[in-house]
Design a protein around this motif. Structure first.
Motif, PDB file in Angstrom:
ATOM      1  N   GLU A 147       0.810  -1.208   0.000  1.00 31.79           N
ATOM      2  CA  GLU A 147       0.000   0.000   0.000  1.00 31.79           C
ATOM      3  C   GLU A 147       0.849   1.267   0.000  1.00 31.79           C
ATOM      4  N   THR A 148       2.074   1.170  -0.465  1.00 33.76           N
ATOM      5  CA  THR A 148       2.955   2.323  -0.517  1.00 33.76           C
ATOM      6  C   THR A 148       2.300   3.456  -1.303  1.00 33.76           C
ATOM      7  N   GLY A 149       2.284   4.626  -0.699  1.00 29.77           N
ATOM      8  CA  GLY A 149       1.772   5.819  -1.363  1.00 29.77           C
ATOM      9  C   GLY A 149       0.277   5.847  -1.574  1.00 29.77           C
ATOM     10  N   SER A 150      -0.477   5.076  -0.832  1.00 33.38           N
ATOM     11  CA  SER A 150      -1.917   5.019  -1.101  1.00 33.38           C
ATOM     12  C   SER A 150      -2.779   5.739  -0.071  1.00 33.38           C
ATOM     13  N   PHE A 151      -2.180   6.348   0.942  1.00 27.33           N
ATOM     14  CA  PHE A 151      -2.959   7.018   1.988  1.00 27.33           C
ATOM     15  C   PHE A 151      -2.754   8.525   1.941  1.00 27.33           C
ATOM     16  N   VAL A 152      -3.836   9.264   2.226  1.00 25.15           N
ATOM     17  CA  VAL A 152      -3.723  10.720   2.274  1.00 25.15           C
ATOM     18  C   VAL A 152      -3.433  11.200   3.685  1.00 25.15           C
ATOM     19  N   TRP A 153      -3.717  10.352   4.678  1.00 25.40           N
ATOM     20  CA  TRP A 153      -3.330  10.695   6.048  1.00 25.40           C
ATOM     21  C   TRP A 153      -2.958   9.444   6.816  1.00 25.40           C
ATOM     22  N   CYS A 154      -2.111   9.660   7.823  1.00 30.05           N
ATOM     23  CA  CYS A 154      -1.651   8.583   8.706  1.00 30.05           C
ATOM     24  C   CYS A 154      -1.549   9.167  10.112  1.00 30.05           C
ATOM     25  N   THR A 155      -2.095   8.433  11.090  1.00 26.95           N
ATOM     26  CA  THR A 155      -2.025   8.871  12.478  1.00 26.95           C
ATOM     27  C   THR A 155      -1.505   7.743  13.361  1.00 26.95           C
ATOM     28  N   CYS A 156      -1.008   8.133  14.523  1.00 33.84           N
ATOM     29  CA  CYS A 156      -0.576   7.177  15.538  1.00 33.84           C
ATOM     30  C   CYS A 156      -0.787   7.856  16.894  1.00 33.84           C
ATOM     31  N   ASN A 157      -1.784   7.393  17.617  1.00 31.46           N
ATOM     32  CA  ASN A 157      -2.178   8.028  18.870  1.00 31.46           C
ATOM     33  C   ASN A 157      -1.532   7.308  20.050  1.00 31.46           C
ATOM     34  N   PHE A 158      -0.458   7.858  20.555  1.00 33.58           N
ATOM     35  CA  PHE A 158       0.287   7.340  21.710  1.00 33.58           C
ATOM     36  C   PHE A 158       0.924   5.978  21.476  1.00 33.58           C
ATOM     37  N   GLY A 159       1.198   5.623  20.242  1.00 31.72           N
ATOM     38  CA  GLY A 159       1.838   4.344  19.959  1.00 31.72           C
ATOM     39  C   GLY A 159       3.350   4.424  19.849  1.00 31.72           C
ATOM     40  N   VAL A 160       3.874   5.578  19.480  1.00 30.44           N
ATOM     41  CA  VAL A 160       5.303   5.707  19.178  1.00 30.44           C
ATOM     42  C   VAL A 160       6.191   5.321  20.360  1.00 30.44           C
ATOM     43  N   LEU A 161       5.810   5.704  21.560  1.00 32.41           N
ATOM     44  CA  LEU A 161       6.648   5.414  22.728  1.00 32.41           C
ATOM     45  C   LEU A 161       6.636   3.936  23.116  1.00 32.41           C
ATOM     46  N   HIS A 162       5.821   3.142  22.445  1.00 35.40           N
ATOM     47  CA  HIS A 162       5.768   1.698  22.704  1.00 35.40           C
ATOM     48  C   HIS A 162       6.515   0.908  21.639  1.00 35.40           C
ATOM     49  N   LEU A 163       7.270   1.588  20.821  1.00 38.32           N
ATOM     50  CA  LEU A 163       7.984   0.933  19.729  1.00 38.32           C
ATOM     51  C   LEU A 163       9.461   0.779  20.046  1.00 38.32           C
ATOM     52  N   ALA A 164       9.992  -0.386  19.740  1.00 41.56           N
ATOM     53  CA  ALA A 164      11.429  -0.613  19.891  1.00 41.56           C
ATOM     54  C   ALA A 164      12.208   0.115  18.802  1.00 41.56           C
ATOM     55  N   ARG A 165      11.592   0.273  17.642  1.00 40.82           N
ATOM     56  CA  ARG A 165      12.237   0.895  16.487  1.00 40.82           C
ATOM     57  C   ARG A 165      11.337   1.983  15.907  1.00 40.82           C
ATOM     58  N   PRO A 166      11.164   3.095  16.623  1.00 42.01           N
ATOM     59  CA  PRO A 166      10.262   4.138  16.106  1.00 42.01           C
ATOM     60  C   PRO A 166      10.688   4.668  14.743  1.00 42.01           C
ATOM     61  N   TRP A 198       3.239  11.343  25.084  1.00 41.89           N
ATOM     62  CA  TRP A 198       3.055  11.989  26.370  1.00 41.89           C
ATOM     63  C   TRP A 198       4.111  13.055  26.558  1.00 41.89           C
ATOM     64  N   ALA A 199       3.717  14.188  27.093  1.00 43.24           N
ATOM     65  CA  ALA A 199       4.646  15.279  27.360  1.00 43.24           C
ATOM     66  C   ALA A 199       4.159  16.039  28.584  1.00 43.24           C
ATOM     67  N   GLU A 200       5.040  16.857  29.136  1.00 43.36           N
ATOM     68  CA  GLU A 200       4.634  17.712  30.245  1.00 43.36           C
ATOM     69  C   GLU A 200       3.529  18.648  29.785  1.00 43.36           C
ATOM     70  N   LEU A 201       2.634  19.002  30.664  1.00 46.72           N
ATOM     71  CA  LEU A 201       1.510  19.856  30.320  1.00 46.72           C
ATOM     72  C   LEU A 201       1.958  21.163  29.658  1.00 46.72           C
ATOM     73  N   ALA A 202       3.045  21.728  30.145  1.00 49.42           N
ATOM     74  CA  ALA A 202       3.544  22.991  29.593  1.00 49.42           C
ATOM     75  C   ALA A 202       3.978  22.836  28.127  1.00 49.42           C
ATOM     76  N   MET A 203       4.330  21.633  27.714  1.00 47.09           N
ATOM     77  CA  MET A 203       4.792  21.377  26.354  1.00 47.09           C
ATOM     78  C   MET A 203       3.663  20.894  25.450  1.00 47.09           C
ATOM     79  N   SER A 204       2.498  20.669  25.992  1.00 55.26           N
ATOM     80  CA  SER A 204       1.397  20.090  25.240  1.00 55.26           C
ATOM     81  C   SER A 204       0.548  21.165  24.583  1.00 55.26           C
ATOM     82  N   PRO A 205       0.363  21.081  23.251  1.00 55.65           N
ATOM     83  CA  PRO A 205      -0.447  22.078  22.560  1.00 55.65           C
ATOM     84  C   PRO A 205      -1.939  21.847  22.723  1.00 55.65           C
TER      85      PRO A 205
END
Length: 178
Positions: free
Chosen positions: A129-148, A170-177
């Protein structure tokens, strides 16, 4: 639809991975924990991560991005649910997670049969499916990856030129938009 690989193929891939890399030991541990944590996660962390899922869906829809969407590490399907609520078509949505238990929970929560649910490690290539999506999201998954970095490469390749990529950590509240 659930287009996961067979249990035998998944176990063989996991066995190869465990034999060659410490990062795969981390991935195996994460998988074991997520398989067992579906209920508590959905109940305890769900209300928190749903807020960010809504924000990701807002960004996708407010940017005028229309077409196929890919939600990685979908868990209970919060981003998919929010995208559907904002008018995305289920047939345009693909949700990936390495936990069959999380995908089952997502399918219990979201009744749209046209969403594609796929069991997959988002650190692995998504070549067909290379190049077939117009958007991609990852909600709080990155920090659970061995190879982000592998995930970021996969996400970039999955997107059409000019596609939208959004993820949360996850980030400190002051850093969160949000």
């Amino acid at each position: 639809r659930h287009q996961g690989e067979s249990s035998h193929r998944a176990m063989a891939r996991l066995a190869r991975c465990l034999a060659t890399s410490q990062s795969c030991a981390f991935t195996r541990l994460e998988l074991e924990r997520w398989q067992a944590a579906v209920g508590p996660y959905d109940k305890l962390f769900g209300p928190l991560t749903q807020q960010a899922a809504g924000r990701l869906a807002d960004l996708v829809t407010s940017a005028g991005v229309k077409g196929r969407g890919l939600d990685c590490a979908t868990g209970p399907g919060y981003v998919i649910e929010e995208a559907l609520a904002r008018g995305a078509k289920g047939a345009d949505l693909v949700a990936l997670d390495f936990s069959a238990a999380m995908l089952s929970r997502a399918q219990e929560r979201i009744k749209d049969p046209s969403v594609t649910w796929r069991e997959a490690d988002i650190q692995d290539p998504l070549d067909p499916e290379t190049g077939s999506f117009v958007w991609c999201t990852c909600n709080f998954g990155v920090l659970h990856l061995a190879r982000p970095e592998s995930f970021f490469q996969m996400a970039r390749k999955a997107l059409q030129p000019g596609g939208f990529f959004g993820f949360t950590v996850w980030a400190e509240l002051a850093m969160s938009p949000v």
